[in-house]
Design an enzyme around this catalytic site. Structure first.
Site, PDB file in Angstrom:
ATOM      1  CG  ASP A   1      23.445  62.430  95.711  1.00  0.00           C
ATOM      2  OD1 ASP A   1      22.410  61.852  96.068  1.00  0.00           O
ATOM      3  OD2 ASP A   1      24.147  62.063  94.764  1.00  0.00           O
TER       4      ASP A   1
ATOM      5  CB  SER B   1      32.446  47.633 102.320  1.00  0.00           C
ATOM      6  OG  SER B   1      32.816  48.523 103.365  1.00  0.00           O
TER       7      SER B   1
ATOM      8  CG  ASP C   1      28.679  60.335  90.899  1.00  0.00           C
ATOM      9  OD1 ASP C   1      27.828  59.488  91.240  1.00  0.00           O
ATOM     10  OD2 ASP C   1      29.516  60.812  91.695  1.00  0.00           O
TER      11      ASP C   1
ATOM     12  NE  ARG D   1      21.075  50.661 103.111  1.00  0.00           N
ATOM     13  CZ  ARG D   1      20.113  49.755 103.212  1.00  0.00           C
ATOM     14  NH1 ARG D   1      19.664  49.160 102.129  1.00  0.00           N
ATOM     15  NH2 ARG D   1      19.590  49.440 104.388  1.00  0.00           N
TER      16      ARG D   1
ATOM     17  CE  LYS E   1      34.460  50.674 106.645  1.00  0.00           C
ATOM     18  NZ  LYS E   1      35.029  49.856 105.577  1.00  0.00           N
TER      19      LYS E   1
ATOM     20  CG  ASP F   1      36.705  52.136 102.437  1.00  0.00           C
ATOM     21  OD1 ASP F   1      36.686  52.775 101.371  1.00  0.00           O
ATOM     22  OD2 ASP F   1      35.781  52.153 103.262  1.00  0.00           O
TER      23      ASP F   1
END
Length: 722
Positions: A340, A414, A558, A412, A427, A377
């Site tokens: 990642d 929120s 994870d 992808r 966004k 957020d």
């Protein structure tokens, strides 16, 4: 490969914590040998020894020579060997050293297991029976926090899969599970060794909790995900203790090879007595047994199991739990690493640096929309947007009514749907936000062109562009502009990737960012390839594609969305901070939740394979040298021409044979530290590593017996009769 994305993934506050035992332990000490000796003696049980065919043959030889030594006083002595008389103490000496050979072999495995047992004992102290507050008839829709719900207190041992419990500050988590409601600070030091508390919360990739850890603050509702006796700690205890360590396919194959070689040498030795009789020579049974033991690959046969156990132990020292020895071996054969970007290659705490409004939009409008969508957020990115907005004049409202739209790997993006017809704000990834805007009507070409240019500008800087758009109650949707998130590549990561490249391993960066950003970060980090705007399906498809091409793939993850890819990968390393689904899917769990540790795991796997190969090479070369000690000693009296092979100039046939047997036993003890510590691994191509091992351990395996047997012969020759 898709374009334009942002994973918007929160960084765990403890994901960069250093392992509490990262410093490798001393390979072996006298105390460990003494402590392991009783276990080595217990392993003399033939029901256990038969699993190691080579050492089982040695044990049978030890039994036979012991019987002969006891019978010789009544049968008239040991007789002759190759025409030369042997002393009366010869058979006794052979018997003693054969037993020591078996015990030394068991000692290697017992020492390796002893380390695991010590770690298991410390883990058992964390596994205590506690009381659990079980919720009756839990309803996650009407009462997710179980406020005022009917509860009962039971023992944690009585909890079953799917039970829901309430845990408050000061209490121990009664079993493995996922937080379904709430957020809490948890002390996991009993499991990870880290004293700093960590945050666990519902609804994300940090929702898993482990039984035996302590809640330090707040109140959480946990759904139990393990059966009694099958908790994470139970599995850890079984694995580090060696109880669940099965032999890997490579070990089984090598055991079959060693057993086959032993049978071949057994047949060879059995034919020597008729040949000797035909040549008017007498070869006693103890001598034949000694010859067999010296010829079969006892060194690697004695150390093979210890090498495998030590490999898993080295992972445990670095706070990585391998679910099987197969996983450790696979790590050594890995050719592809999926990593990642966020939190692994870069620090992950992306910070807002700039608001870039489009033409016709004021900066204040963009700032307000970006800030409102980020107030709820919890990620570092979201908080940095609010902080930057405050610097630009944004005033946080006292209350904000509306429905939060959480980020998901599929959407992808929120945002928030403001109450009272206040409109919508989104966004996230450029392509996702544009698709959302396009649902209300086509995006003007001029807007699309300006947005594309702005996204490309930020991407070329190595930043992450977050596109912000709004929607009105009447259904109109408008793109306002872009937020520039700056990410930083970790120091030294490029050198580590260069090291992997030298090992023949290709690195692939997996990111949700767009292709331009991914290209910039990939070049800066030095990865070989990248997958941009990666979805869970993309990761799975990439792994399968590489495996079909003959590669072995390793990756970390994870989240629940990582579970399919973790299960598909040959080496799947799940973060301990992740969900239960991720930990169940992976074949390794990193207790420190440090994604960069995947590189260390590969090194340990390669070290395991190299250690096994090096000691196998040494063992075979070792046996070759012992020919020159025993064969001339056996037949030089009958065939004087064989004396030319006695290049060590050993004092007598009896001394030569006994010296070879003593050396055969002692070399096992000498090599135990190397088997436990592992051969030092240096990044290099396979041909270079093979050449180096042949030079050091092949040549060393030939030279060591010549020196060792000669020195022992000088001592043995001082004994009466030798």
């Amino acid at each position: 490969m898709t374009t334009l994305s942002n994973t918007h993934k929160p960084a765990s506050p403890d994901q960069h914590a250093a392992p509490h035992s990262s410093k490798p332990k001393k390979a072996i000490s006298a105390g460990q040998l003494v402590a392991a000796l009783p276990g080595a003696v217990q392993k003399l049980d033939p029901r256990l020894m038969w699993r190691n065919p080579v050492m089982f043959i040695v044990e049978i030889g030890a039994v036979l020579t012991t019987v002969l030594a006891a019978a010789e006083p009544f049968l008239g002595g040991p007789g002759e060997s190759g025409g030369s008389a042997v002393p009366s103490s010869f058979t006794v000496g052979i018997a003693v050293w054969l037993w020591l050979t078996v015990i030394f072999a068991n000692l290697a495995e017992s020492v390796a297991e002893g380390r695991g047992k010590a770690q298991a004992d410390s883990l058992r102290q964390t596994r205590t029976s506690t009381s659990a507050t079980q919720v009756q008839d839990y309803n996650p829709e009407t009462n997710p926090g179980a406020e005022g719900a009917q509860v009962r207190t039971i023992s944690s041992a009585d909890l079953t899969l799917g039970d829901v419990v309430i845990v408050v500050a000061g209490e121990l988590v009664p079993g493995d599970g996922d937080i379904v409601w709430g957020i809490a600070s948890i002390d996991e030091s009993a499991i990870t060794g880290e004293s700093a508390p960590v945050v666990r919360e519902s609804g994300g990739d940090r929702s898993a909790v482990t039984g035996g850890t302590r809640v330090l603050s707040d109140r959480i509702v946990v759904r139990i995900t393990s059966k009694p006796g099958e908790t994470f700690v139970d599995r850890m205890i079984a694995l580090v203790e060696g109880a669940a360590r099965q032999k890997t396919p490579n070990e089984l194959a090598l055991n079959i090879l060693l057993a086959s070689l032993s049978i071949v040498f057994l047949v060879v030795v059995l034919t020597l007595n008729p040949i000797a009789s035909y040549s008017a020579a007498t070869v006693s049974l103890p001598v034949l047994i000694a010859l067999l033991v010296c010829l079969i690959p006892t060194t690697i046969g004695a150390l093979l199991s210890a090498i495998g156990i030590a490999g898993m132990d080295r992972l445990v020292q670095r706070n990585v739990l391998a679910m099987s020895g197969r996983a450790v071996e696979a790590a050594g054969d890995v050719t592809i690493l999926l990593l990642d970007k966020t939190g692994t290659i870069t620090y992950g705490n992306r910070q807002a640096r700039e608001f870039a409004p489009l033409t016709g939009v004021t900066e204040a409008e963009l700032v307000r929309a970006a800030a409102l969508s980020s107030l709820s957020d919890p990620t570092p990115e979201g908080k940095s947007i609010v902080d930057l907005a405050a610097e630009r004049g944004f005033h946080r409202p006292e209350s904000l009514a509306g429905d939060i739209v959480p980020f998901t790997a599929q959407t992808r993006m929120s945002g928030i749907d403001l109450a009272g017809g206040g409109g919508q704000i989104r966004k996230g990834a450029g392509s996702a936000v544009l698709a959302w805007v396009g649902e209300a009507g086509p995006v003007p070409e001029v807007v699309l062109a300006e947005l594309t240019a702005e996204v490309e500008r930020i991407s070329r800087l190595g930043g992450t562009p977050l596109v912000v758009a709004t929607g009105t109650a009447s259904g109109e949707r408008t793109v306002l502009g872009v937020v520039y998130l700056k990410d930083i590549v970790k120091e030294g990561i490029k050198e580590r990737f260069a090291e992997l490249r030298a090992m023949g391993i290709r690195t692939i960066m997996v990111t949700g960012d767009n292709s331009l950003t991914a290209t910039t970060i990939a070049a800066e980090a030095g990865v070989d390839d990248f997958l941009a705007e990666a979805t869970p399906e993309d990761k799975l498809a990439l792994i399968r594609r590489e495996q079909e091409g003959g590669n072995l793939v390793a990756m970390t993850g994870d989240g629940t969305n990582d579970a399919p890819a973790l299960a598909q990968a040959d080496v799947g390393v799940a973060m301990n901070t992740g969900t239960s689904a991720a930990k169940e899917a992976g074949n390794m769990v990193d207790l420190d939740s440090d994604p960069t540790k995947l590189i260390d795991i590969v090194r340990i796997g390669k070290q395991l394979l190299i250690t096994r190969g090096a000691l196998t090479t040494f063992s075979i070369a070792n046996d070759l040298a012992k020919y020159f000690a025993i064969i001339p000693a056996m037949f030089a009296g009958v065939f004087p021409g064989l004396a030319v092979l006695n290049i060590m100039q050993l004092s007598s046939p009896a001394s030569a044979i006994l010296s070879a047997i003593i050396f055969n036993a002692i070399i096992i003890v000498v090599l135990i530290p190397l088997a436990l510590r592992g051969v030092k691994y240096r990044a290099a191509s396979a041909p270079r590593i093979l050449g180096r091992n042949l030079l050091i351990y092949g040549l060393g395996g030939v030279i060591a017996p010549f020196l060792g047997i000669k020195l022992i012969d000088l001592v043995v020759s001082l004994l009466p009769g030798f």
